[in-house]
Structures are given as C-alpha cells and as structure tokens.
Scaffold this motif. Structure first.
Motif, mmCIF file in Angstrom:
data_model
loop_
_atom_site.group_PDB
_atom_site.id
_atom_site.type_symbol
_atom_site.label_atom_id
_atom_site.label_comp_id
_atom_site.label_asym_id
_atom_site.label_seq_id
_atom_site.Cartn_x
_atom_site.Cartn_y
_atom_site.Cartn_z
ATOM 1 N N TYR A 169 0.835 -1.197 0.000
ATOM 2 C CA TYR A 169 0.000 0.000 0.000
ATOM 3 C C TYR A 169 0.865 1.240 0.000
ATOM 4 C CZ TYR A 169 -3.384 3.548 1.165
ATOM 5 O OH TYR A 169 -4.165 4.672 1.131
ATOM 6 N N GLN A 170 0.481 2.182 -0.836
ATOM 7 C CA GLN A 170 1.080 3.506 -0.799
ATOM 8 C C GLN A 170 -0.037 4.507 -1.046
ATOM 9 O OE1 GLN A 170 4.342 4.326 -3.444
ATOM 10 N NE2 GLN A 170 4.652 6.342 -2.560
ATOM 11 N N ALA A 171 -0.280 5.338 -0.043
ATOM 12 C CA ALA A 171 -1.312 6.363 -0.173
ATOM 13 C C ALA A 171 -0.854 7.400 -1.189
ATOM 14 C CB ALA A 171 -1.558 7.034 1.171
ATOM 15 N N SER A 172 -1.782 7.890 -1.964
ATOM 16 C CA SER A 172 -1.433 8.962 -2.896
ATOM 17 C C SER A 172 -1.196 10.239 -2.099
ATOM 18 C CB SER A 172 -2.541 9.169 -3.928
ATOM 19 O OG SER A 172 -3.654 9.793 -3.321
ATOM 20 N N GLN A 173 -0.322 11.081 -2.606
ATOM 21 C CA GLN A 173 -0.056 12.351 -1.926
ATOM 22 C C GLN A 173 -1.321 13.189 -1.867
ATOM 23 O OE1 GLN A 173 2.844 12.950 -0.276
ATOM 24 N NE2 GLN A 173 1.642 14.611 0.592
ATOM 25 N N GLU A 174 -2.150 13.074 -2.883
ATOM 26 C CA GLU A 174 -3.421 13.811 -2.922
ATOM 27 C C GLU A 174 -4.311 13.418 -1.736
ATOM 28 O OE1 GLU A 174 -7.359 14.107 -5.797
ATOM 29 O OE2 GLU A 174 -5.471 13.411 -6.647
ATOM 30 N N VAL A 175 -4.373 12.147 -1.420
ATOM 31 C CA VAL A 175 -5.187 11.674 -0.295
ATOM 32 C C VAL A 175 -4.622 12.198 1.028
ATOM 33 C CG1 VAL A 175 -5.815 9.598 1.022
ATOM 34 C CG2 VAL A 175 -6.126 9.650 -1.454
ATOM 35 N N TYR B 117 -1.213 17.061 15.985
ATOM 36 C CA TYR B 117 -0.109 16.151 15.663
ATOM 37 C C TYR B 117 -0.315 15.530 14.275
ATOM 38 C CZ TYR B 117 2.591 11.834 15.652
ATOM 39 O OH TYR B 117 3.418 10.805 15.297
ATOM 40 N N TRP B 118 -1.526 15.020 14.015
ATOM 41 C CA TRP B 118 -1.797 14.400 12.722
ATOM 42 C C TRP B 118 -1.668 15.403 11.577
ATOM 43 C CZ3 TRP B 118 -2.732 9.666 10.579
ATOM 44 C CH2 TRP B 118 -2.748 8.597 11.466
ATOM 45 N N ALA B 119 -2.093 16.619 11.793
ATOM 46 C CA ALA B 119 -2.067 17.621 10.721
ATOM 47 C C ALA B 119 -0.667 18.160 10.456
ATOM 48 C CB ALA B 119 -3.001 18.773 11.070
ATOM 49 N N GLN B 120 0.195 18.233 11.489
ATOM 50 C CA GLN B 120 1.466 18.924 11.320
ATOM 51 C C GLN B 120 2.703 18.042 11.450
ATOM 52 O OE1 GLN B 120 1.394 22.213 14.051
ATOM 53 N NE2 GLN B 120 -0.296 23.209 12.998
ATOM 54 N N GLN B 121 2.609 16.906 12.146
ATOM 55 C CA GLN B 121 3.817 16.151 12.435
ATOM 56 C C GLN B 121 3.811 14.704 11.956
ATOM 57 O OE1 GLN B 121 4.426 16.425 16.641
ATOM 58 N NE2 GLN B 121 4.557 18.638 16.617
ATOM 59 N N TYR B 122 2.651 14.051 11.918
ATOM 60 C CA TYR B 122 2.628 12.622 11.607
ATOM 61 C C TYR B 122 3.185 12.360 10.213
ATOM 62 C CZ TYR B 122 1.270 7.795 11.246
ATOM 63 O OH TYR B 122 1.305 6.425 11.092
ATOM 64 N N ASP C 86 -2.727 14.885 1.478
ATOM 65 C CA ASP C 86 -2.937 16.332 1.533
ATOM 66 C C ASP C 86 -4.384 16.653 1.903
ATOM 67 O OD1 ASP C 86 -0.283 16.694 0.826
ATOM 68 O OD2 ASP C 86 -0.737 17.131 -1.292
ATOM 69 N N ASP C 87 -5.320 15.917 1.316
ATOM 70 C CA ASP C 87 -6.738 16.124 1.609
ATOM 71 C C ASP C 87 -7.034 15.854 3.090
ATOM 72 O OD1 ASP C 87 -9.630 16.460 0.866
ATOM 73 O OD2 ASP C 87 -9.667 14.344 1.492
ATOM 74 N N LEU C 88 -6.458 14.789 3.625
ATOM 75 C CA LEU C 88 -6.669 14.476 5.039
ATOM 76 C C LEU C 88 -6.151 15.613 5.926
ATOM 77 C CD1 LEU C 88 -7.483 12.606 7.336
ATOM 78 C CD2 LEU C 88 -5.243 11.496 7.103
ATOM 79 N N ARG C 89 -4.964 16.094 5.658
ATOM 80 C CA ARG C 89 -4.407 17.203 6.450
ATOM 81 C C ARG C 89 -5.289 18.448 6.366
ATOM 82 N NH1 ARG C 89 0.830 14.883 5.537
ATOM 83 N NH2 ARG C 89 1.727 14.516 7.612
ATOM 84 N N GLN C 90 -5.772 18.747 5.169
ATOM 85 C CA GLN C 90 -6.629 19.922 4.993
ATOM 86 C C GLN C 90 -7.948 19.765 5.759
ATOM 87 O OE1 GLN C 90 -6.939 20.360 0.745
ATOM 88 N NE2 GLN C 90 -4.770 20.894 0.522
ATOM 89 N N ARG C 91 -8.534 18.579 5.702
ATOM 90 C CA ARG C 91 -9.787 18.355 6.431
ATOM 91 C C ARG C 91 -9.578 18.451 7.939
ATOM 92 N NH1 ARG C 91 -11.897 13.175 5.424
ATOM 93 N NH2 ARG C 91 -9.987 12.552 4.395
ATOM 94 N N ILE C 92 -8.459 17.932 8.418
ATOM 95 C CA ILE C 92 -8.162 18.035 9.852
ATOM 96 C C ILE C 92 -8.006 19.503 10.245
ATOM 97 C CG2 ILE C 92 -6.405 17.573 11.613
ATOM 98 C CD1 ILE C 92 -5.923 14.856 10.224
ATOM 99 N N GLN C 93 -7.324 20.284 9.438
ATOM 100 C CA GLN C 93 -7.109 21.695 9.758
ATOM 101 C C GLN C 93 -8.394 22.517 9.704
ATOM 102 O OE1 GLN C 93 -3.937 22.506 6.989
ATOM 103 N NE2 GLN C 93 -2.367 21.822 8.419
#
Length: 173
Positions: free
Chosen positions: A15-21, A58-63, A23-30
């Motif tokens: 498994y390799q998550a796409s960078q788009e996915v 942590y998930w949005a900025q460091q994970y 980035d979207d997760l980080r944006q939704r968390i923020q």
C-alpha cells in the motif's frame, strides 16, 4: 478419479497512499469545527476536547505517513479471502528451517503496527541475543474492518469467528 481442490488465492499486497489523499486528510483536519468543551471534566462525556485538539494537531502537522508505510512495507504483505471477507496480513518468514509458525493478533482499538517492532526479533532471534532455535515464521493479520482487511457487511464477526478465520489462514500458509 480423485477430486482436486484449488487452493484459495493469496495475493501480494503493498500500500502507498497517494499524496493527494494525504494532503486532503491534512486539509480536512485543519478545517475541523470544534464543539464546545464538555460540561464535566475528564472522560465522563467522551474524549476531552484538549486531548482531541492535541491529537489532531499532531496528525495535521507532524505525523509522517510515509514513515509508517515504509515500516509496513519492510515486510511481505498479502491478502486472501476467508469466509467471504478479504483479509490483509503480514507473513514474515524466518530464514531458519526449524522456525515455528506463530500468529499475532491485535486488539481493539489497535492495528498490526503494534507488532512491526518485534517481528525482526521473532524471525531472527540470534540478531537480538537469542538462539536460532527460538525463531518463528510470523503471521500478523488485520482484524475484520481494520487496516486493509475488509469490513464485514453483517453482524457475527466475534472472536470465535475470527479465530476460525485465523485457523484457515494458518492452514493455507
């Protein structure tokens, strides 16, 4: 004539998550909209807001999901269908021919990531001060609905049914 039965398929998995996915997760968390704090202190009304805020920060900025992917992808991973569900698992074979098979199963809430740190010591114990006679072939499946194992569509996936699926998995391997 003897009947022949096809061995159920076991497929390699990576498994390799796409960078788009990611980035979207980080944006939704923020963009999360925070509720008001609970009226009672502590955990009586759920996760304390400050704990959740710290976790999401942590998930949005460091994970580092790529580091997690690399940790998983160090091991051979597979998928197979058992009792109507697709299961994901790690199968780390020891180089020692007399190694015993062992299955490690995580609990809830948890994942196979709990075991990635001990798999090398189990498959190569001599590298950690043990004896080659202590080696294991390690199988670490993801519970139904966890990580990359399929989520059941109906009730009934209790510990007994899961244990039966693990028995089938070990017999296949």
């Amino acid at each position: 004539a003897q009947a022949t039965h096809a061995m159920p398929q076991i497929s390699a998995f990576t498994y390799q998550a796409s960078q788009e996915v990611l980035d979207d997760l980080r944006q939704r968390i923020q963009r999360v909209r925070w509720p008001e704090p609970a009226t009672e202190p502590g955990w009586k009304q759920g996760v304390p807001l400050e704990k959740l805020e710290t976790l999401l920060l942590y998930w949005a900025q460091q994970y580092d999901w790529r580091k997690c992917e690399a940790a998983l992808n160090r091991f051979s991973q597979y998928q197979t269908t058992i009792d109507g569900l697709d299961f994901h698992f790690i199968h780390a074979k020891s180089p020692h021919s007399n190694a015993l098979p062992i299955i490690l199963t995580h609990g809830w809430p948890s994942s196979i990531l709990d075991f990635v740190g001990i798999i090398p010591a189990l498959t190569h114990p001599e590298a950690y001060g043990g004896s080659a006679n202590d080696a294991f072939h390690v199988v670490v499946p993801s519970l139904p609905g966890f990580a990359f194992s399929e989520k059941p569509k109906q009730r009934g996936w209790n510990s007994e049914r899961t244990a039966m699926a693990w028995t089938e998995l070990m017999q296949r391997l």
